[in-house]
Write an enzyme that holds these catalytic residues in place. Structure first.
Site, short mmCIF file in Angstrom:
data_model
loop_
_atom_site.label_atom_id
_atom_site.label_comp_id
_atom_site.label_asym_id
_atom_site.label_seq_id
_atom_site.Cartn_x
_atom_site.Cartn_y
_atom_site.Cartn_z
N LYS A 48 0.80 -1.19 0.00
CA LYS A 48 0.00 0.00 0.00
C LYS A 48 0.86 1.27 0.00
O LYS A 48 0.39 2.35 -0.38
CB LYS A 48 -0.87 0.03 1.27
CG LYS A 48 -1.85 -1.07 1.42
CD LYS A 48 -2.56 -0.89 2.77
CE LYS A 48 -3.21 -2.17 3.21
NZ LYS A 48 -3.73 -2.06 4.57
N GLY A 49 2.07 1.14 0.46
CA GLY A 49 2.89 2.31 0.76
C GLY A 49 3.06 3.32 -0.34
O GLY A 49 3.30 4.50 -0.09
N GLU A 104 7.58 2.55 -5.60
CA GLU A 104 7.54 2.02 -4.24
C GLU A 104 7.73 3.16 -3.24
O GLU A 104 8.27 4.21 -3.60
CB GLU A 104 8.71 1.03 -4.06
CG GLU A 104 8.36 -0.38 -3.70
CD GLU A 104 7.64 -0.64 -2.41
OE1 GLU A 104 6.79 0.16 -1.98
OE2 GLU A 104 7.92 -1.68 -1.81
N ASP A 108 14.37 -0.68 1.16
CA ASP A 108 15.07 -0.99 2.41
C ASP A 108 16.02 -2.16 2.12
O ASP A 108 17.09 -1.97 1.55
CB ASP A 108 14.03 -1.29 3.49
CG ASP A 108 14.62 -1.51 4.86
OD1 ASP A 108 15.84 -1.36 5.02
OD2 ASP A 108 13.87 -1.84 5.81
N LYS A 136 16.69 3.99 1.53
CA LYS A 136 17.25 3.88 2.89
C LYS A 136 18.72 3.50 2.82
O LYS A 136 19.10 2.59 2.07
CB LYS A 136 16.45 2.84 3.68
CG LYS A 136 16.50 3.07 5.17
CD LYS A 136 15.71 2.01 5.92
CE LYS A 136 14.52 2.60 6.63
NZ LYS A 136 13.96 1.71 7.65
N PHE A 157 13.36 4.12 11.30
CA PHE A 157 12.01 3.86 10.82
C PHE A 157 11.25 5.16 10.60
O PHE A 157 11.07 5.95 11.53
CB PHE A 157 11.27 2.94 11.80
CG PHE A 157 10.17 2.18 11.13
CD1 PHE A 157 10.46 1.07 10.34
CD2 PHE A 157 8.85 2.60 11.24
CE1 PHE A 157 9.45 0.39 9.68
CE2 PHE A 157 7.84 1.92 10.59
CZ PHE A 157 8.14 0.81 9.81
N VAL A 158 10.81 5.36 9.38
CA VAL A 158 10.11 6.60 9.03
C VAL A 158 8.65 6.33 8.70
O VAL A 158 8.30 5.24 8.24
CB VAL A 158 10.81 7.31 7.84
CG1 VAL A 158 12.18 7.82 8.23
CG2 VAL A 158 10.92 6.37 6.63
N ASP A 164 3.74 3.47 6.71
CA ASP A 164 3.03 3.18 7.95
C ASP A 164 3.92 2.55 9.02
O ASP A 164 5.00 2.03 8.73
CB ASP A 164 1.89 2.19 7.68
CG ASP A 164 2.42 0.78 7.41
OD1 ASP A 164 3.27 0.62 6.51
OD2 ASP A 164 2.02 -0.16 8.12
P1 IMP Z 1 12.24 -4.09 1.68
O1 IMP Z 1 11.58 -5.28 1.05
O2 IMP Z 1 13.05 -4.46 2.89
O3 IMP Z 1 13.02 -3.23 0.69
O4 IMP Z 1 11.13 -3.19 2.32
C1 IMP Z 1 10.01 -2.92 1.65
C2 IMP Z 1 8.85 -2.48 2.52
O5 IMP Z 1 9.15 -2.44 3.93
C3 IMP Z 1 8.49 -1.08 2.14
O6 IMP Z 1 7.67 -1.05 1.00
C4 IMP Z 1 7.77 -0.63 3.39
O7 IMP Z 1 6.42 -1.05 3.36
C5 IMP Z 1 8.48 -1.35 4.53
N1 IMP Z 1 9.46 -0.45 5.16
C6 IMP Z 1 10.80 -0.54 5.13
N2 IMP Z 1 11.37 0.46 5.84
C7 IMP Z 1 10.34 1.21 6.31
C8 IMP Z 1 10.28 2.40 7.11
O8 IMP Z 1 11.27 3.02 7.55
N3 IMP Z 1 9.02 2.86 7.40
C9 IMP Z 1 7.89 2.26 6.95
N4 IMP Z 1 7.91 1.15 6.19
C10 IMP Z 1 9.13 0.64 5.88
MG MG Z 2 4.54 -1.15 5.04
#
Ligand code: IMP
Ligand code: MG
Length: 181
Positions: A48-49, A104, A108, A136, A157-158, A164
């Site tokens: 959803k982000g 996206e 992260d 990030k 964490f933002v 969210d």
């Molecule tokens: P990744 O798969 O680790 O790259 O992370 C993807 C998802 O993790 C993002 O689309 C977010 O939904 C969530 N996420 C990662 N870091 C944060 C943060 O700092 N705040 C909120 N959601 C995060």
């Molecule tokens: Mg999320």
């Protein structure tokens, strides 16, 4: 012993204001407009982000375009990604031969986007690029970087502007950091 629940979390610091975000989104929109001149990109938002960023971004892109959304869930809960991703809602648009831009909220670990991009690649797009609101600063095991992004953030964490914490704070018009209680 005192117990602290998710509900008491508060935003203690504003990282980027509504105005700073608008300016950065405008810049990225202009970059995409320039890079895709003569093309009709297909924007695919990862739910959803991405929905807040996606809505603002496409209005800063001066090109004919199409939009769709998909939802990919990482197995496991909380703030740590498990590494496995499943598509829970696929797109309706055809990817073959299209110039796809995946949108996206944040890159992260890159688990989500690497899986999503692998799936989209297998559908033979003409091109595939990544546009994230945030990048990030983490030591990623997966070598993936966004082609376009608005801001780089530290490894904290933002929330806000679509991002969210336990489904809360998505509606904040700014980007903030939570207390670490
Ligand atoms: P990744 O798969 O680790 O790259 O992370 C993807 C998802 O993790 C993002 O689309 C977010 O939904 C969530 N996420 C990662 N870091 C944060 C943060 O700092 N705040 C909120 N959601 C995060
Ligand atoms: Mg999320």
């Amino acid at each position: 012993m005192e117990t602290k629940t998710k509900d008491v979390k508060k935003v203690t610091r504003v990282l980027y204001s509504k105005e700073q975000i608008a300016e950065a989104v405008k810049r990225v929109g202009a970059e995409i407009t320039r890079d895709y001149a003569g093309k009709k990109p297909l924007f695919i938002g990862v739910l959803k982000g991405s929905f807040v960023f996606m809505a603002d971004l496409i209005r800063e892109v001066d090109l004919p375009c199409r939009t769709d959304f998909m939802s990919a869930k990482s197995y496991g809960e909380g703030t740590v990604s498990s590494g496995f991703v499943r598509i829970v809602k696929d797109i309706d648009e055809v990817v073959e031969g299209r110039d796809v831009i995946v949108v996206e909220d944040i890159l992260d670990t890159a688990n989500t986007l690497s899986n999503v991009c692998e799936i989209l690649h297998s559908r033979n797009p003409a091109s595939l690029k990544i546009c994230t609101f945030l990048d990030k600063e983490v030591d990623r095991k997966i070598l993936l970087t966004p082609d376009y992004f608005c801001f780089r953030v530290e490894n904290e964490f933002v929330v806000g502007y679509g991002l969210d914490y336990a489904e809360k704070f998505r509606n904040l018009p700014y980007l903030g950091v939570l207390d670490d209680a």
